[in-house]
Design an enzyme around this catalytic site. Sequence first.
Site, short mmCIF file in Angstrom:
data_model
loop_
_atom_site.label_atom_id
_atom_site.label_comp_id
_atom_site.label_asym_id
_atom_site.label_seq_id
_atom_site.Cartn_x
_atom_site.Cartn_y
_atom_site.Cartn_z
N SER A 1 0.78 -1.11 -0.05
CA SER A 1 -0.29 0.02 0.12
C SER A 1 0.90 1.28 -0.07
O SER A 1 1.54 1.47 1.10
CB SER A 1 -0.90 0.00 1.32
OG SER A 1 -1.39 1.49 1.36
N HIS B 1 -1.31 -1.33 -4.63
CA HIS B 1 -2.46 -1.08 -3.74
C HIS B 1 -2.38 0.67 -3.28
O HIS B 1 -1.57 1.07 -2.82
CB HIS B 1 -2.40 -1.83 -2.47
CG HIS B 1 -3.81 -1.64 -1.73
ND1 HIS B 1 -4.94 -2.29 -2.20
CD2 HIS B 1 -4.30 -1.03 -0.64
CE1 HIS B 1 -5.84 -2.04 -1.24
NE2 HIS B 1 -5.51 -1.03 -0.26
N ASP C 1 -4.73 3.60 -1.97
CA ASP C 1 -5.83 3.94 -0.96
C ASP C 1 -6.24 5.25 -0.93
O ASP C 1 -5.75 6.29 -0.61
CB ASP C 1 -5.28 3.64 0.47
CG ASP C 1 -4.98 2.45 0.87
OD1 ASP C 1 -6.06 1.49 0.72
OD2 ASP C 1 -3.76 1.97 1.38
N MET D 1 -9.00 8.20 0.36
CA MET D 1 -9.64 8.39 1.17
C MET D 1 -10.32 9.87 1.10
O MET D 1 -9.43 10.74 0.81
CB MET D 1 -8.94 8.38 2.69
CG MET D 1 -8.16 7.15 2.67
SD MET D 1 -7.35 6.97 4.34
CE MET D 1 -6.36 5.28 4.10
N HIS E 1 -8.42 0.94 -4.05
CA HIS E 1 -9.22 0.91 -2.87
C HIS E 1 -9.96 2.10 -2.57
O HIS E 1 -9.28 2.98 -1.92
CB HIS E 1 -8.51 0.30 -1.64
CG HIS E 1 -9.14 0.15 -0.40
ND1 HIS E 1 -8.47 -0.19 0.87
CD2 HIS E 1 -10.41 0.10 0.03
CE1 HIS E 1 -9.54 -0.39 2.03
NE2 HIS E 1 -10.80 -0.10 1.05
N MET F 1 -12.15 4.41 -0.17
CA MET F 1 -12.59 4.80 1.10
C MET F 1 -13.31 6.17 1.23
O MET F 1 -12.88 6.88 1.67
CB MET F 1 -11.51 4.67 2.05
CG MET F 1 -11.29 3.20 2.45
SD MET F 1 -9.57 2.98 3.31
CE MET F 1 -8.62 3.18 2.01
N MET G 1 -11.48 -6.20 5.35
CA MET G 1 -10.24 -5.12 6.36
C MET G 1 -10.23 -5.93 7.62
O MET G 1 -11.04 -6.29 8.29
CB MET G 1 -11.11 -3.69 6.76
CG MET G 1 -11.17 -3.03 5.42
SD MET G 1 -9.99 -2.37 4.30
CE MET G 1 -8.94 -1.83 5.88
N ASP H 1 -6.61 -6.57 4.08
CA ASP H 1 -5.90 -5.36 4.32
C ASP H 1 -5.99 -4.85 5.66
O ASP H 1 -6.86 -4.43 6.30
CB ASP H 1 -6.75 -4.33 3.26
CG ASP H 1 -6.11 -2.77 3.16
OD1 ASP H 1 -5.15 -2.84 3.91
OD2 ASP H 1 -6.56 -2.02 2.61
C1 DX5 Z 1 -6.04 1.22 5.76
C2 DX5 Z 1 -5.75 1.03 4.18
C3 DX5 Z 1 -4.61 -0.04 4.11
C4 DX5 Z 1 -3.41 0.74 5.04
C5 DX5 Z 1 -2.62 -0.65 5.49
O1 DX5 Z 1 -7.11 2.07 5.90
O2 DX5 Z 1 -6.87 0.65 3.69
O3 DX5 Z 1 -4.29 -0.33 2.82
O4 DX5 Z 1 -2.39 1.26 4.15
O5 DX5 Z 1 -1.59 -0.32 6.12
P1 DX5 Z 1 -0.78 -1.36 7.02
O6 DX5 Z 1 -0.50 -2.51 6.26
O7 DX5 Z 1 0.36 -0.34 7.55
O8 DX5 Z 1 -1.73 -1.91 8.20
ZN ZN Z 2 -6.60 -0.34 1.37
#
Ligand code: DX5
Ligand code: ZN
Length: 228
Positions: A13, A38, A40, A42, A71, A73, A142, A178
């Site tokens: 990620s 990956h 993320d 947000m 991904h 969010m 998750m 994840d």
């Molecule tokens: C969390 C994200 C993950 C995150 C994972 O909200 O969706 O992808 O980056 O990070 P680690 O591996 O550090 O838990």
């Molecule tokens: Zn993620």
Amino acid sequence: MTAFDRTLKIAPSILSADFAAFGAEVRAIEAQGADWVHVDVMDGHFVPNITFGPQLVRAIRPHVKTVMDVHLMIAPVDPYIDAFADAGADILTAHVEAGPHVHRTLQAIRAAGMKAGVALNPGTPAEAVAPLLDDVDLVLAMTVNPGFGGQKFIHPMLDKIAALRGMIGDRKIHLEVDGGVDATTAPLVARAGADALVAGSAVFRGGSVEEAQIYGENIAAIRAAAQG
Ligand code: DX5
Ligand code: ZN
């Protein structure tokens, strides 16, 4: 994307990468053995943190040679699907909790030419995705509450991962996990049936673009633990 297979994928990620150097970071993790990248997204509304949107995804795209696994969010999702398709996402994953019409969202993602993923927060039961399995290419479980990297793996999620794996059966659907995945938790999620492992802090920890071999060591350690 290449044909479906259930061999183990490590998906670093970039939430844990240097935000001022995404292109170089993506090239570094791929050179060091990442199977997918990956990404993320947000929005500060669905989750209590803000990262970036489709323009940044588009900027990263030319650097990704493997699979860009995006991904979301965010809520709502539907107004942004075309923007992420134009930006070059290969897989676009929306949360089942992000709105009342997730089935429509998944159909729209496929209609826009991407693989469709559905994600579940820790508090959402596996059964929430049962009616959606004919419309998805990936289920993302998750194992932390989404929003931040570096959180602790929530162990009771292992039963849910196993339940999801059973529900998926022979369908060509990836089961991605994840949150809090490292060399200690990777074997647990792999044994429970996950085939795609997201890891942020456990991949980027200790390394940098200049010392990218550390990314490689971290990826190799997670992979070896998961396969052991
Ligand atoms: C969390 C994200 C993950 C995150 C994972 O909200 O969706 O992808 O980056 O990070 P680690 O591996 O550090 O838990
Ligand atoms: Zn993620």
